[in-house]
Write an enzyme that holds these catalytic residues in place. Sequence first.
Site, short mmCIF file in Angstrom:
data_model
loop_
_atom_site.label_atom_id
_atom_site.label_comp_id
_atom_site.label_asym_id
_atom_site.label_seq_id
_atom_site.Cartn_x
_atom_site.Cartn_y
_atom_site.Cartn_z
N ARG A 10 32.48 31.65 0.26
CA ARG A 10 31.11 31.55 -0.25
C ARG A 10 31.02 31.36 -1.77
NH1 ARG A 10 27.60 34.98 0.09
NH2 ARG A 10 25.90 33.55 0.49
N CYS A 12 45.72 27.62 -5.32
CA CYS A 12 45.85 26.62 -6.39
C CYS A 12 44.58 25.77 -6.52
CB CYS A 12 47.04 25.72 -6.09
SG CYS A 12 48.47 26.68 -5.66
N GLU A 13 43.48 26.41 -6.81
CA GLU A 13 42.20 25.73 -7.02
C GLU A 13 41.44 26.56 -8.04
OE1 GLU A 13 41.05 23.00 -5.39
OE2 GLU A 13 42.55 22.91 -3.79
N GLY A 48 17.80 32.65 9.28
CA GLY A 48 17.55 32.37 7.87
C GLY A 48 17.16 33.57 7.03
N GLY A 68 21.58 35.36 11.88
CA GLY A 68 23.02 35.53 11.75
C GLY A 68 23.30 36.48 10.61
N ARG A 69 23.05 35.98 9.39
CA ARG A 69 23.33 36.74 8.17
C ARG A 69 22.64 38.11 8.17
NH1 ARG A 69 24.68 34.08 3.51
NH2 ARG A 69 23.78 32.20 4.40
N TYR A 102 29.47 34.68 7.45
CA TYR A 102 30.04 33.49 6.79
C TYR A 102 31.23 33.91 5.91
CZ TYR A 102 25.62 31.92 8.59
OH TYR A 102 24.57 31.66 9.45
N TYR A 156 29.20 27.96 -2.57
CA TYR A 156 27.80 28.06 -2.99
C TYR A 156 27.63 28.74 -4.34
CZ TYR A 156 27.38 28.09 2.18
OH TYR A 156 27.48 27.84 3.53
N1 PLP Z 1 20.10 28.80 13.63
C1 PLP Z 1 20.58 27.63 13.19
C2 PLP Z 1 20.20 26.39 13.90
C3 PLP Z 1 21.42 27.58 12.06
O1 PLP Z 1 21.89 26.42 11.63
C4 PLP Z 1 21.75 28.81 11.40
C5 PLP Z 1 22.60 28.81 10.21
O2 PLP Z 1 23.04 27.83 9.68
C6 PLP Z 1 21.25 30.00 11.92
C7 PLP Z 1 20.42 29.97 13.02
C8 PLP Z 1 21.58 31.33 11.30
O3 PLP Z 1 21.13 31.41 10.01
P1 PLP Z 1 21.18 32.79 9.22
O4 PLP Z 1 22.58 33.26 9.27
O5 PLP Z 1 20.75 32.45 7.86
O6 PLP Z 1 20.25 33.72 9.90
#
Ligand code: PLP
Length: 422
Positions: free
Chosen positions: A312, A344-345, A239, A275-276, A373, A316
């Site tokens: 994205r 086409c959107e 997150g 992740g991000r 993402y 979002y």
């Molecule tokens: N863990 C879980 C359970 C998730 O659902 C997500 C993203 O949706 C992540 C980790 C990774 O999140 P982030 O890319 O924001 O760090």
Amino acid sequence: MHEFKYKGNYLCCEDIKVLDLTKQFGTPLYVYSYHTLIDHFVKLKIAFQEVEPLICYSVKANSTLAILKALVDKGAGLDIVSGGELSRAMKVGCPAEKIVYASVGKTDREIEEAIRRRILFFNVESLPELENINRIARGLNKIVNVAIRINPDVEPKTHKFITTGKLTNKFGIDFNSAYKIFLIRNKFSHLNICGLHIHIGSQITESTPYVAAITKMAKFIAKLKRRGIDLEYLNIGGGLGIIYDKETPQTAQKFAQNALPILKKTKLKIILEPGRFIAGNAGILVTKVLYIKSTPKKKFVIVDAGMNDLLRPALYDAYHQILPARTDNRAPITEKVDIVGPICESADFFAKDRRLSCVEEGDYLAIMGAGAYGFSMSSNYNSRRRAEEVLVIKDKVFVIRKRETHTNLTRNEIIPSFLLGL
Ligand code: PLP
């Protein structure tokens, strides 16, 4: 910080001009910087080193094998959410004891495969899922580790589509229900309920919601302990936000500073699932300007990448900085433009009312912060071939996914014989 910088008039990825990459590989093109990717992983590892966490990179952010392999080789575990992601994890040689598996909708087949592979644990999101894993484990005669994903009901102050820790979201189990599960844990003869998990949302830029969530978790862990229930793991999810626009996200260090005192008190093994934070700024999407179209109301810069390549903004309303691959002394465009794709959107846009300098037909633009993402959410909508991906390390470039061919797109399709007049 990232390794996409101008050297003279040219935007470079590490030591290679983005413009040279477009000549070699065409566009749309995803370009990743190896050092940016690894630096972010290492930053987090160092920030949390006091608790020696297991950092399970969240595969969904960017699941391309080379990206996973680069991180696994540096000691990362993986956070997966499907049988497909498990298969990728196995392909890059991720040790099973470094894999955690979340998702509200794991199928029997996916559960069985993950048990056979002996992953570290499942993050379980509901009572029926817990019962199902127990049933499958019994059938396989295995004792399976699980962590309960808690929905801590905190507001992460991010986009509503990436908020996951409010009671109105489908994720996790509320504290009361989780407590009741722990009280009847002996009913689950083939489960070892060994941990707790939270993931409150994505692109979170402040530490307050995390601290609130982790504090609630620490209290819950203490409550369980008083009932004689000891755990081994606390998985605090992912997150962590990055800079797309004018955000000032907490640094890894600041985040750790705020979280560590609470985490240390729990005395549990800590797992993170970023992740991000790791992949986001490590990639860009490079696209060519096809046309500049003026209407009585607007000016559109039409590019060859579309929402199928980077969803994205459409999904979002996300902001991505857009930079020219080459700058020169041409006069900046003074009016605002929409940068749009060929699909086409009307949602097929990358920027609205954006002032762009020096853009002409045939120019190349870099959509920044597209490493997470980006490709992993891409599709073949409008029968478009998905982009090529390349990984740059200093002055070397490696194709890590070839551009799809039209044959790839129709590979699994069958025209029934009656339509062929057979
Ligand atoms: N863990 C879980 C359970 C998730 O659902 C997500 C993203 O949706 C992540 C980790 C990774 O999140 P982030 O890319 O924001 O760090």
